[in-house]
Design an enzyme around this catalytic site. Structure first.
Site, PDB file in Angstrom:
ATOM      1  N   CYS A 158     -17.849 -52.853  10.772  1.00  0.00           N
ATOM      2  CA  CYS A 158     -17.818 -54.129  10.041  1.00  0.00           C
ATOM      3  C   CYS A 158     -18.667 -55.186  10.748  1.00  0.00           C
ATOM      4  CB  CYS A 158     -16.364 -54.616   9.932  1.00  0.00           C
ATOM      5  SG  CYS A 158     -16.232 -56.124   8.948  1.00  0.00           S
ATOM      6  N   CYS A 194     -14.061 -60.774  13.888  1.00  0.00           N
ATOM      7  CA  CYS A 194     -12.637 -61.092  14.058  1.00  0.00           C
ATOM      8  C   CYS A 194     -12.170 -60.571  15.427  1.00  0.00           C
ATOM      9  CB  CYS A 194     -11.829 -60.459  12.931  1.00  0.00           C
ATOM     10  SG  CYS A 194     -12.544 -60.775  11.294  1.00  0.00           S
ATOM     11  N   CYS A 254      -9.937 -57.401  15.878  1.00  0.00           N
ATOM     12  CA  CYS A 254     -10.107 -56.218  15.022  1.00  0.00           C
ATOM     13  C   CYS A 254     -10.876 -55.061  15.668  1.00  0.00           C
ATOM     14  CB  CYS A 254     -10.801 -56.605  13.717  1.00  0.00           C
ATOM     15  SG  CYS A 254     -10.824 -55.200  12.564  1.00  0.00           S
ATOM     16  N   CYS A 271      -1.549 -48.972  -0.061  1.00  0.00           N
ATOM     17  CA  CYS A 271      -2.469 -50.075   0.277  1.00  0.00           C
ATOM     18  C   CYS A 271      -3.740 -49.505   0.889  1.00  0.00           C
ATOM     19  CB  CYS A 271      -1.813 -51.015   1.278  1.00  0.00           C
ATOM     20  SG  CYS A 271      -0.198 -51.600   0.752  1.00  0.00           S
ATOM     21  N   CYS A 323      -2.479 -51.585  -3.847  1.00  0.00           N
ATOM     22  CA  CYS A 323      -2.922 -52.803  -3.158  1.00  0.00           C
ATOM     23  C   CYS A 323      -4.254 -52.474  -2.504  1.00  0.00           C
ATOM     24  CB  CYS A 323      -1.891 -53.207  -2.101  1.00  0.00           C
ATOM     25  SG  CYS A 323      -2.385 -54.668  -1.147  1.00  0.00           S
ATOM     26  N   CYS A 370      -1.201 -60.736  -1.735  1.00  0.00           N
ATOM     27  CA  CYS A 370      -0.585 -60.365  -0.464  1.00  0.00           C
ATOM     28  C   CYS A 370      -1.362 -61.136   0.594  1.00  0.00           C
ATOM     29  CB  CYS A 370      -0.698 -58.857  -0.250  1.00  0.00           C
ATOM     30  SG  CYS A 370      -0.112 -58.329   1.371  1.00  0.00           S
ATOM     31  N   ARG A 398       6.674 -59.208   4.897  1.00  0.00           N
ATOM     32  CA  ARG A 398       6.528 -57.865   5.462  1.00  0.00           C
ATOM     33  C   ARG A 398       6.457 -57.909   6.990  1.00  0.00           C
ATOM     34  NH1 ARG A 398       1.986 -55.458   3.016  1.00  0.00           N
ATOM     35  NH2 ARG A 398       3.376 -54.780   1.365  1.00  0.00           N
TER      36      ARG A 398
END
Ligand code: SAM
Ligand code: DTB
Ligand code: SF4
Length: 352
Positions: free
Chosen positions: A56, A60, A63, A100, A131, A191, A263
């Site tokens: 990616c 972040c 991550c 998900c 999701c 979400c 969650r």
């Protein structure tokens, strides 16, 4: 429809005052609100799959999938429909009601959307809720996904607005809000949550929850992640959050967004059972089930089954469009009404 219990005008001081309550007082208030709107013994069970891993371009700091950090995560292209379907069937057989799918993209390209739509529609065809979390959406993406059968879109604001710039430099907080608006406008369920334990202050944890509660609509699902520190990421050595502070975060989320499902998300593998039990008491009503999150570990399936048994919890049942109620196979058919297979390959019994 607006509801008397859903406020969108929380001040930081009000949220902070909830965090600062004596622990028992906070948990008591949160549990009362929880049982007013939710079954306190039911937990929604979702399973995650990384359908496009690593590589990616974003930065972040938490991550493992950011290409710029050396985390040992190998980049993989978007999975084929059949491979995703196999994993979705297994998740359903293991007791998940929602599947998900995550992609390590800044956002999908237009050409990716038909492929993801085909995956969504195939998973939906198994009778699972769907999701997806694909990053920032472009024009028309949300609607195409909705039309394909997507139920939820996950897009986290991750932390307080004033701390965001210390964690992510390759996009703006406002970009996240823009995608969330597209998701709502397409009629998808939202979400949206964040991560704690990234070195933020209590005030900034309050800021994350304040921002979530003051969105134009409360997200139907609010994942609270505890940072999973991954070697190679800038946050690999972040100070571990006091577990009771994590429980407080769940409790305050419950109080601010009474109708949402909170969650207990990433970080359960690093959490002991007693802390998880406190989270369920404080208002957590959903988990990720299965031995992997996207790239990091999650508790063993057997350990979760045992935890549910010890705490007398059962998976939240999902009533499908066809009217079939998928019974509680995580507990070995606890709610079985008849023993006939439902025919969906999940092994549950049916009341239909
Ligand atoms: N690339 C998309 C995006 O960022 O929106 C979707 C996938 S991204 C991995 C989904 C979410 O995973 C992030 O928003 C973040 O909240 C969570 N996450 C990622 N790494 C994490 C970690 N090490 N610990 C806890 N949560 C994490
Ligand atoms: C969310 O809030 N947490 C999940 C899901 N939404 C996509 C992701 C957790 C990822 C943890 C790190 C990993 O496994 O790569
Ligand atoms: Fe990319 Fe999402 Fe990871 Fe950020 S959180 S680096 S956008 S995969």
């Amino acid at each position: 429809m607006a509801n008397a219990v859903t406020r969108h005008d929380w001040s930081r001081d009000e949220v902070r005052a909830l965090f600062d309550l004596p622990f028992n007082e906070l948990l008591h208030q949160a549990h009362l609100v929880h049982r007013e709107h939710h079954d306190p013994n039911a937990v929604q069970v979702s399973t995650l799959l990384s359908i496009k891993t690593g590589g990616c371009p974003e930065d972040c700091a938490y991550c493992p999938q950011a290409a710029r950090y050396d985390t040992g995560v190998a980049a993989q292209k978007l999975m084929d429909v059949d491979d995703v379907l196999e994993r979705a069937r297994a998740a359903k057989a293991a007791g998940a009601s929602r599947f998900c799918m995550g992609a390590a993209w800044r956002g999908p390209k237009d050409r990716d959307i038909p492929k993801v739509a085909a995956i969504v529609s195939a998973v939906k065809g198994l009778g699972l809720e769907t999701c997806a979390t694909l990053g920032m959406l472009g024009d028309g993406h949300a609607q195409t996904l909705k039309d394909a059968g997507l139920d939820y879109y996950n897009h986290n604001i991750d932390t307080a607005p004033e701390f965001y710039g210390e964690i992510i430099h390759t996009r703006e907080y406002q970009d996240r809000l823009g995608t969330l608006e597209q998701v709502r406008d397409a009629g998808l369920k939202t979400c949206c949550g964040g991560i704690v334990g990234m070195g933020e202050t209590r005030d900034q944890r309050a800021g994350l929850l304040q921002a979530l509660a003051n969105l134009p609509a409360h997200p139907q699902s609010v994942p609270i992640n505890q940072l999973v520190p991954v070697p190679g990421t800038p946050l690999a050595n972040a100070d571990k959050l006091d577990p009771f502070e994590f429980v407080r975060t769940i409790a305050v989320a419950r109080l601010l967004m009474p109708l949402s499902t909170v969650r207990l998300s990433a970080g359960r593998q690093q959490m002991d059972d007693a802390v998880q039990a406190l989270c369920f008491f404080a208002g957590a009503g959903s988990i990720f089930h299965g031995e992997k999150l996207l790239t990091t570990g999650n508790p063993d399936v057997e350990a979760d089954r045992a935890l549910f048994r010890r705490l007398d919890l059962h998976p939240l049942e999902v009533v499908e469009q066809a009217g079939t109620v998928h019974a509680d196979i995580m507990q070995g058919g606890r709610t079985a009404v008849d023993q006939a297979s439902c025919g969906n390959g999940c092994g549950c019994s049916t009341t239909a």
